[in-house]
Design an enzyme around this catalytic site. Structure first.
Site, PDB file in Angstrom:
ATOM      1  N   ASP A 317      -2.865  -2.505   1.114  1.00 51.12           N
ATOM      2  CA  ASP A 317      -2.417  -2.341  -0.263  1.00 51.12           C
ATOM      3  C   ASP A 317      -2.973  -3.358  -1.250  1.00 51.12           C
ATOM      4  O   ASP A 317      -2.975  -3.104  -2.443  1.00 51.12           O
ATOM      5  CB  ASP A 317      -0.885  -2.325  -0.302  1.00 51.12           C
ATOM      6  CG  ASP A 317      -0.342  -1.033   0.314  1.00 51.12           C
ATOM      7  OD1 ASP A 317       0.640  -1.085   1.068  1.00 51.12           O
ATOM      8  OD2 ASP A 317      -0.932   0.038   0.041  1.00 51.12           O
ATOM      9  N   TYR A 401       5.441   3.777  -2.143  1.00 53.31           N
ATOM     10  CA  TYR A 401       6.137   2.550  -1.782  1.00 53.31           C
ATOM     11  C   TYR A 401       6.126   1.505  -2.896  1.00 53.31           C
ATOM     12  O   TYR A 401       5.223   1.460  -3.721  1.00 53.31           O
ATOM     13  CB  TYR A 401       5.476   1.923  -0.539  1.00 53.31           C
ATOM     14  CG  TYR A 401       6.237   2.157   0.746  1.00 53.31           C
ATOM     15  CD1 TYR A 401       5.599   2.573   1.903  1.00 53.31           C
ATOM     16  CD2 TYR A 401       7.608   1.932   0.793  1.00 53.31           C
ATOM     17  CE1 TYR A 401       6.314   2.777   3.080  1.00 53.31           C
ATOM     18  CE2 TYR A 401       8.323   2.144   1.959  1.00 53.31           C
ATOM     19  CZ  TYR A 401       7.673   2.561   3.105  1.00 53.31           C
ATOM     20  OH  TYR A 401       8.380   2.756   4.257  1.00 53.31           O
TER      21      TYR A 401
END
Lengths: 678, 678
Positions: A317, A401
């Site tokens: 990420d 997320y």
């Protein structure tokens, strides 16, 4: 006023850097991915900071920008390049052609290409038509990196799209489409911008084979809406929770001057860059150096569903695309409470134009319970103080997320790096009535796949100086004998780390990592001054060592890495993890240098994992899962640095009897009065 | 109004129970140690609670008191007895003569006897005279249990006194005498109330032998004062920390009715008894049963200095004497912040008279950061809520140390049991200029000995019903093969616990303990409803297995114990750990019963340790060291139970630019406005 060497680039500086690069590539089109401050080399910055702290004349430091861009040759060819340019002189200082084995980080425009390509793809339209979506449902495509197994043999650059159905009959653009997962993944070739194939996803359960494409029509009929926006909640938000306000009537105790923050003996700088988010620099306490730099280095989220094509789900990420465009504007929500200072960032937006990313970092104080207490039972004199913390926080959204990162400084000289995982679990379609060992059915027809979140935090210590030694300290039992007649002795063993290496957590031995200054002793104890943390035994990467997922995330296989400082060596999985085949230039390579690290410019990397086997309570949005790394002084100070925190009674706290007027059976008649703490 | 069966005894009831016992022993003198509620047998209480929850007629439950007392035969003989009496009928229900191998719990009068005996002892006066204390110093005697090696062969009852010098020239009864440790320990025979010997303590360092009584005169000359009360701080309290207030203008969200607490779907009772402190009972969420009982069962603090007589330092802070007299009055300090409800307890004081212990338990709400968040990046719509917690807290002082215990209930159905260790480390005298492997010199002449704190929390689950199964769940890698072609699969294994046993933490396997209802399935996932926690890998008891310290604290050697419920089986180290030789009637005995525990009335005990090798920052009072057990629902609910928490902006939060008016380099001009969260 001239910027501080650690201040992020302004809009003007960013555009200046862009123009310098454009000037050097005037015969081509250039697409900028990111431009941000190239932090000064440590050898230079150390001199500057030392002079700054001691009030000496400041050496001049070049103001440099790291520019990451594509050069388009006009014939379909794209070359990934990076240039370091000096903003004041207008000259390029370094020029890197990114080796073809690497993929440059993803960008939001590429995500848009994917969404558009899908919208225009007949291949995809046909696949959707097979599904017989219910009336009123439209397809939402969620772009993802194409990871997990690396790129294909020709090292093509792909993106994949996870697909969901959105119920437009709700007339709300924020209705939760994740409740309606579609068993399709379109794959786009980023160079041609074409959808090259559409993967059909298996939707079977425990009794079905690995390759099972049950994939029936009416795949959404058994799914059920699951909204989280308050206006779509079946019964609306609850009304029982009464307000809880935090206020500081005399203002906050911190002061901010540009990126410089001062608070209760702490002095440090906060930075922001679109690769790492908020970074902390030059941390001092009572004028003594503690840390050179703190940052979130990387995180990886590998999925454990073995059915093709799910092994491709493995996000990095931070490294895949940087978090610049993923960083939340904290004013839009209720992310912080109390008296809050926001900081902006600068990121590249569309069309090679930089823009301000407002309120991407917030700063505020908070109370964290009792700091210390002692009561003399003879006199009943109690002295108790509160643990106040200063919080620097940023939040990123990666598709479904969210991750909340906070650096917390406390009154007792401690620094905590905290991570909270929240947001929406990644779900795939599952046939009605089935369950799967590869995850948990959290909503009818939605299987939340098992996965892990593994984080790496980079700690560059400067404990009372820039040269430190990492010492591993453990506590061990000792056999009964002349030195231990009653069998109660345990011994503390300290082992300095001589060479770069990885080290695993071992809480059973009370294994503690200390960052020590070998040349400075605590005048009271005679021991070397240090800061320490206990690496928590958490489960690390479970994928098989030979798997693509493990090869690409070698950093995620050990709890602590100790390396020798190298400029720009910031990223645990390397500079280019997007669609990588193997971790290159990350921690596994760093320790292979086998550098001497004792009493040197050493860097410590802390890795921790969260194995996430989803539960129904994680749906539709998961309650935050919290992890902390607690850096604590160990014989750095000559006493508890918070011993002089006032212990006044807080005049705002009040007594209550609860909402009903009854006494406790042994209870007091509480009257409105004053109690509580400063 | 009749008390609830779980309400603690009132003053009146306590005296009634006392009078019943006195009536049964009218020919003797009786000294009461404690009298408190004998909680109803579970078979009876379950019926009552079930009826209560379903609105049925309530069965009658006898109101019983557990009385612990000494019977004095008038000729110097003392017999320890316990009687369970029925307060309403006035009759004794059970009569226990405490076996002579056990020592009844210590009492505050016995501590006073020790102090007096020392004051009158010529043996002690002579020993002090040898020390040549500086002018103005008086001796302070800190009574301690006589533990670690058990009682002597005749099983005499002893207490020991740790000695310090208090600088009376400061004219302050709260000057910190711990800074001046004296190398003497007087030992009192509790029966004769005489000082039978005075141990001379070794004061050597690393180069000195185990038996070294350097023990020179002028032992305090090199010691240095170290005060914590604000009026004695060298520079006074700091003035830089600005107030941070927590207020609830509309009042708290909780309601209290006697011991019954209700808050945001939670409903439970709080109790208090002088053995365990605050206890939690009959926990329900949205009308469904979660836990029958929660409590702090025991803790042990063994010291690791092998030099005689230090192996005798091993407190069992709950079991040695109960914590009734150790519990802090929370109104006297600043232990809680915001809107606070206090509960009183009842304890035996002097002269067989009970008294109210005011404000021993506090209740309040607090904010704990972001609860959950999701941003739809397409629309930029962010929804974020705060995690509000309800806290039930009590604090105990054991001589030098403090422990803060909190039960925290959150909006997402979670329960956290939190422990904070603070207070003053135990120090012994050390010669000037020396250091020791057995601890750390935290102040000149004061060696803080290495030790451990090992806690046990008792969890009596009632997950959707009283019969539960404990399941151990782990995540394991899987070899590459036809079922795992890409090597990314990991499998989740679940093993039900069939027989009572201990289980160790294994975070590397993501070992999770689940308390499951085998007969209730989650309608969404199809899996059994449960509550879970992950036992943290912490270091447990290090003393050798054959040592007195280990024999007495067998509970402290494993992370989790699973036993079959037995009435009054509450104490991990047994009922009588004071001066015990071996753990009797504690967890090691409980699991030896080898009971069948699957789908039964099972009890789970969670053990965690803190190996404390003191640092200078722990002096003079240590910053709180925090540990948490996080109980979380796992497929108990059909969605995140906090999804409907409001996400309003909090109107009390304000923006600031920090104390100086400068812009951030990329900063915004923050204006006073409103931001933050509900």
């Amino acid at each position: 006023m001239a910027p501080h060497p650690l201040d992020g680039l302004s809009l003007e500086e960013t555009h200046k850097a862009r123009d310098i690069v454009c000037g050097l590539h005037s015969e081509h089109n250039v697409f900028f991915r990111e431009i941000y401050l190239d932090e000064p080399k440590k050898a230079l910055l150390r001199k500057y900071l030392t002079a700054e702290h001691s009030g000496q004349p400041l050496p001049s430091i070049p103001r440099q920008a790291l520019c990451q861009y594509d050069v388009l040759d006009g014939k379909g060819g794209v070359q990934s390049q990076e240039s370091i340019v000096d903003i004041d002189t207008g000259k390029r200082v370094e020029h890197i052609i990114v080796p073809e084995e690497h993929h440059a980080s993803l960008s939001i425009p590429e995500f848009r290409y994917l969404v558009n390509a899908v919208a225009e793809s007949k291949l995809f339209a046909d696949a959707v038509a097979e599904l017989k979506l219910p009336e009123g449902f439209e397809v939402v495509v969620e772009p993802w990196p194409y990871d997990g197994l690396g790129a294909d043999e020709e090292n093509n650059r792909y993106f994949q799209g996870l697909c969901f159905g959105r119920d437009t009959r709700q007339n709300n653009p924020d209705s939760n489409f994740y409740a309606y997962p579609l068993p399709l993944i379109p794959v786009m070739n980023a160079k041609t911008k074409e959808i090259v194939r559409v993967d059909r996803l298996p939707t079977g359960g425990d009794q079905d084979g690995l390759q099972d494409e049950t994939h029936k029509p009416n795949v959404l009929d058994h799914c059920v809406g699951a909204d989280y926006v308050p206006e779509l909640l079946p019964n609306g938000p609850r009304t029982t929770l009464k307000a809880l306000n935090v206020s500081q009537p005399d203002g906050p105790s911190f002061s901010v001057n540009g990126g410089l923050i001062e608070w209760e003996h702490w002095r440090f700088r906060v930075g922001f860059n679109p690769r790492e988010g908020a970074t902390i620099h030059d941390v001092h306490f009572q004028g003594r150096s503690v840390m050179y730099r703190l940052s979130i280095s990387e995180m990886s989220v590998p999925y454990a569903d073995p059915r093709s094509p799910f092994p491709r789900k493995q996000a990095f990420d931070f490294g895949d695309g940087g978090i610049g465009s993923a960083t939340n504007n904290l004013k839009l929500g209720c992310d912080c409470l109390g008296v809050i200072k926001y900081f902006d960032g600068v990121i590249m937006a569309a069309n090679n134009t930089a823009e301000v990313a407002p309120n991407v970092v917030c700063l505020h104080e908070q109370d964290n319970g009792i700091g210390w207490k002692h009561t003399n039972w003879r006199t009943n004199r109690a002295v108790v103080t509160r643990n106040r913390e200063l919080v620097v926080q940023f939040i990123i959204t990666l598709a479904n997320y969210e991750y909340v990162f906070a650096y917390k400084f406390d009154l007792a000289g401690g620094i905590t790096v905290e991570t909270r995982a929240t947001g929406i679990v990644s779900v795939v379609n599952i046939d009605p009535g089935k369950t799967s060992a590869y995850g948990n059915v959290v909503s009818p027809g939605a299987l939340a796949q098992n996965h892990q979140h593994i984080f790496c935090v980079r700690l560059d210590p400067a404990v009372d100086g820039y040269e430190n030694t990492v010492v591993v300290e453990e506590s061990h039992p000792v056999a009964v004998g002349p030195k231990n007649p009653a069998g109660n002795l345990y011994e503390v063993r300290k082992t300095p780390v001589e060479k770069s290496q990885w080290i695993d957590a071992a809480a059973r031995h009370n294994r503690v990592i200390k960052m020590v200054n070998q040349d400075k002793k605590n005048p009271i104890s005679g021991r070397n001054v240090s800061y320490k943390f206990t690496p928590v035994d958490t489960q690390l990467l479970l994928a098989q060592p030979e798997s693509g997922q493990a090869q690409r995330a070698q950093f995620a296989q050990h709890h602590v890495w100790v390396t020798k400082y190298a400029d720009r060596e910031l990223y645990a999985a390397g500079r280019y993890p997007l669609s990588s085949k193997v971790e290159k230039g990350g921690l596994s390579d760093a320790v292979k240098r086998n550098d001497e690290v004792a009493n040197s410019d050493v860097v410590v990397w802390s890795v921790f994992g969260l194995t996430h086997n989803p539960r129904v309570e994680d749906w539709p949005v998961m309650p935050a899962e919290v992890h902390q790394i607690n850096l604590r002084p160990a014989d750095f100070f000559t006493a508890n640095p918070s011993i002089d925190v006032p212990s006044n009674v807080n005049s705002a706290s009040v007594l209550t009897n609860g909402s009903t007027a009854a006494n406790g059976v042994n209870g007091s008649n509480g009257t409105n009065g004053h109690a509580g703490c400063h």
